[in-house]
Design a protein around this motif. Structure first.
Motif, PDB file in Angstrom:
ATOM      1  N   SER A 285     -14.393 -36.706 -13.791  1.00 26.01           N
ATOM      2  CA  SER A 285     -14.629 -37.008 -12.371  1.00 26.01           C
ATOM      3  C   SER A 285     -15.195 -35.805 -11.625  1.00 26.01           C
ATOM      4  O   SER A 285     -15.836 -35.954 -10.588  1.00 26.01           O
ATOM      5  CB  SER A 285     -13.328 -37.418 -11.689  1.00 26.01           C
TER       6      SER A 285
ATOM      7  N   ASP B  85     -15.522 -35.637  -7.637  1.00 26.89           N
ATOM      8  CA  ASP B  85     -14.179 -35.716  -7.074  1.00 26.89           C
ATOM      9  C   ASP B  85     -13.701 -34.290  -6.799  1.00 26.89           C
ATOM     10  O   ASP B  85     -13.502 -33.499  -7.724  1.00 26.89           O
ATOM     11  CB  ASP B  85     -13.242 -36.421  -8.068  1.00 26.89           C
TER      12      ASP B  85
ATOM     13  N   THR C 245     -15.118 -37.008  -1.148  1.00 27.09           N
ATOM     14  CA  THR C 245     -15.089 -37.964  -2.252  1.00 27.09           C
ATOM     15  C   THR C 245     -14.720 -39.367  -1.790  1.00 27.09           C
ATOM     16  O   THR C 245     -15.335 -40.365  -2.211  1.00 27.09           O
ATOM     17  CB  THR C 245     -14.039 -37.516  -3.297  1.00 27.09           C
TER      18      THR C 245
ATOM     19  N   THR D  43     -10.091 -36.981   1.001  1.00 27.12           N
ATOM     20  CA  THR D  43     -10.022 -35.933  -0.010  1.00 27.12           C
ATOM     21  C   THR D  43     -10.028 -34.559   0.644  1.00 27.12           C
ATOM     22  O   THR D  43      -9.363 -33.626   0.170  1.00 27.12           O
ATOM     23  CB  THR D  43     -11.190 -36.081  -1.004  1.00 27.12           C
TER      24      THR D  43
END
Lengths: 320, 320
Positions: free
Chosen positions: B176, B187, B232, B299
Motif C-alpha cells: 500500500s 497509503d 489517502t 489519514t
C-alpha cells in the motif's frame, strides 16, 4: 454494553464526557475555555488521574491514598486544578463498584454500597485528603470560625488535629456538608459523601432515561442539578445569594412550569421530564452570561461527572 | 515533565488532543461533528483502546495482537471506526518506546528503533492486522487488480494467502505504501511503517517547537502534513485529483510564499516556520468548505495523533 467493561475506563470516560458536555453554563466545555482554564488541561487531568483511579478500583490502597494519588497525577498533567471535586466523588464510587460484599455485580454500585465505603473511611484517609490540597490550588470558602484548625488549606499541618480528635474523612466532610451557619451553602460534594450520593444516583437516572448524545444529556443533567441547589463553588467565590440566583436562572431553562420565579427547587422536586426538556439553545446564552459574570458552578460539574460514571456503569453508551 | 510518565497515558492523551485540535479541516474536532461521526465517539474510542495500547507497551503480546485488541476495544466503545489508523501508528511507536535494546530512555523512541519494530513484525502480525478489519468498517480503496486476494476486507479469510506467501505485516503495508499505479495515492500510514515514520517525527518537531495550546499546535501540524502530501482517505473516498487539490488548499494557509499555486509540496519542503504561521482563522473557512464537500482527510489526522505522541514523549505539555 460489554459485561466486562473496566470501571476505571468508565471513570475516565465520565471525566471526558463531563468536560465535553456543552453548554454547561459557567464551566469549561467543548465549546468554551475560561481565561485561566483550558479544555486541554481537563484532557490532561483525566489522563493523569489514571493511577489514582486504578488504586481506587483495587483494595491495595485506602480511599484517601487513591484520592491523593489521583489529585497528584491530575495536577502533574493539567498543571492546575481541573477535577479535584470529580475525583473526590469518583474514588468512593469506584471502590463501591469493585466491593464484592454484595455478590451480584448489579448490586455493587448502589447508594448503600457507596455509603458503606464512606463509613469505612479512616482518620488516615482524612490525613491523605488534607495532603491532596498540597498538590494543587483548590478554591474553597473560609472554614467556620470555630473550625479554623481544620482549614483544608493547612494541608499536612492539620494531621495532628485530625489524629488528636480522631476525625475520619467522613467526619471532616460532614462538617462542610452541614454548616451551622444557615447562610452558608453546604458543600454538595461533602453532602454526597455523607448522604449516600443521592444527587449522583438521581442525575444518573436522568442521563440514562434521556436520549441523544451523552454530551447533550450531560449538559441537561448539569442544568437540572444546578437548578435544584445553589452551587458550592459559586457561593465560595461570590456569595450565597449569587449562587441562589444562578440556580434560579438555570431552573428557568428546564421544561415545564415556571420554576425560575420560585428560585432554586429541591433536588427531589425536579422531574426527569423537566430535565429532558431543558432548552440547550437558551443555555448557550446563559453560558455566555455566566462566563462574563465570572460565575463558575464547578461543584455542579463535579456532580455531573459522578452521575455520568454511574450512568455508564448502568449501560449508557456514547452515540456512534 | 515527569520522568516517569506512562507511555500508555501519553498515547491516550495523543488520541484525545488529536480529536480536540481545531480546526482540522474536514475532520471531527472540538468544534465539529460530522453527520455520521461524533466527537464523543472519539472519546469513547480513546478510552476503549486502552487495553490494546497497554499490550503494545509490554512484550506480552505481538504488535499485531496489540493492534487488533486496540481496534476491538475502540470499536466496542465508539460503536464505529474512530481511530483505526491512529492505532496502526501508535502501536509500533509504543513498542519502540519500551524497547530496551537501546540503554538510554531518550534513545528508545527514534526512527531507528521504530523501524526495527516494524522489521520485526511477523506473518502472524499480518494475520492479526487482517482480523482487525472484522471489528469495524474501515474506509479503504479497492486493492490493485493483481492483489485482490490481499484485500483487507477479506479479514481472516486472507490468512491462508498471507501464510502461503510468508507475508509479514510490514510486507503487506509495503504494497500500500508504494502502489505500482502512479495515479494511486500511497497509503501514508503504510509509508510510515516502511520508512521509519518520517512524517511523524517531522511533525512532532513542528509541535514541540511551536507555542500556545497543544490543540492549536496540533491543528497547525495537521495543516502542514496535509499541505505536504495528498490524503489517502480523501483519495480513496473521492479520487486522487480531489486529494491533491485539498492539499493545495491547505498549503495556501501556511505562512510565507505562495505554496497554494504550486499544489502540494514535499514534506521535506515544508518548514516549521511556515507551519507555525499557519492561519487558523482562515482554516475555519476551509473546515466549513471541506465538511460541505465531504472531504475528510482522516489519514492526515492519524499522522497528527502519532506526531502528538512523539511530541509528548519529548516533553510537550498541555497548557495549564
Amino acid at each position: 454494553m460489554s459485561a466486562a467493561r473496566d470501571p476505571v475506563d468508565d471513570a475516565t470516560l465520565a471525566l471526558l464526557l463531563e468536560v465535553a458536555g456543552t453548554p454547561k453554563p459557567g464551566n469549561v466545555d467543548r465549546r468554551r475555555d475560561l481565561d485561566d482554564l483550558r479544555f486541554e488541561s481537563f484532557l490532561g487531568g483525566a489522563v493523569g488521574a489514571r493511577e489514582g483511579l486504578e488504586l481506587a478500583a483495587t483494595d491495595e490502597a485506602s480511599v484517601g491514598d487513591a484520592f491523593e494519588r489521583g489529585v497528584a497525577g491530575m495536577a502533574d498533567r493539567a498543571g492546575t486544578n481541573t477535577q479535584f471535586g470529580c475525583l473526590l466523588l469518583l474514588v468512593p464510587l469506584l471502590r463501591a463498584t469493585v466491593d464484592d460484599t454484595d455478590s451480584s455485580p448489579a448490586g455493587r454500585l448502589t447508594p448503600t454500597t457507596v455509603d458503606r465505603v464512606t463509613r469505612d473511611a479512616t482518620v488516615d484517609d482524612a490525613v491523605a485528603f488534607y495532603r491532596a490540597f498540597e498538590h494543587v490550588d483548590v478554591a474553597v470558602a473560609d472554614p467556620p470560625a470555630d473550625a479554623a484548625d481544620l482549614d483544608v488549606r493547612r494541608g499536612s499541618d492539620a494531621a495532628s488535629v485530625l489524629r488528636d480528635r480522631g476525625l475520619t474523612l467522613r467526619d471532616v466532610l460532614a462538617i462542610s456538608a452541614d454548616p451551622d451557619d444557615p447562610d452558608r451553602v453546604p458543600d454538595r460534594n461533602a453532602q454526597e459523601w455523607v448522604e449516600g450520593f443521592p444527587r449522583t444516583f438521581r442525575a444518573a437516572e436522568w442521563i440514562r432515561a434521556d436520549t441523544g448524545p451523552l454530551t447533550d444529556r450531560a449538559a441537561r443533567a448539569f442544568l437540572g442539578l444546578l437548578a435544584a441547589e445553589p452551587d458550592t463553588l459559586v457561593a465560595a467565590s461570590h456569595d450565597p445569594e449569587t449562587a441562589r440566583r444562578a440556580s434560579a436562572r438555570a431552573a428557568a431553562l428546564l421544561g415545564g412550569g415556571d420554576p425560575g420565579s420560585a428560585g432554586p427547587a429541591d433536588t427531589d422536586e425536579i422531574h426527569a421530564d423537566s430535565v429532558h426538556r431543558a432548552d440547550l439553545d437558551a443555555a448557550e446564552s446563559l453560558a455566555t452570561a455566566f462566563v462574563d459574570e465570572g460565575i463558575n458552578p464547578g461543584t455542579t460539574a463535579d456532580l455531573t461527572s459522578a452521575a455520568l460514571y454511574v450512568a455508564l456503569r448502568r449501560g449508557a453508551e456514547v452515540a456512534p
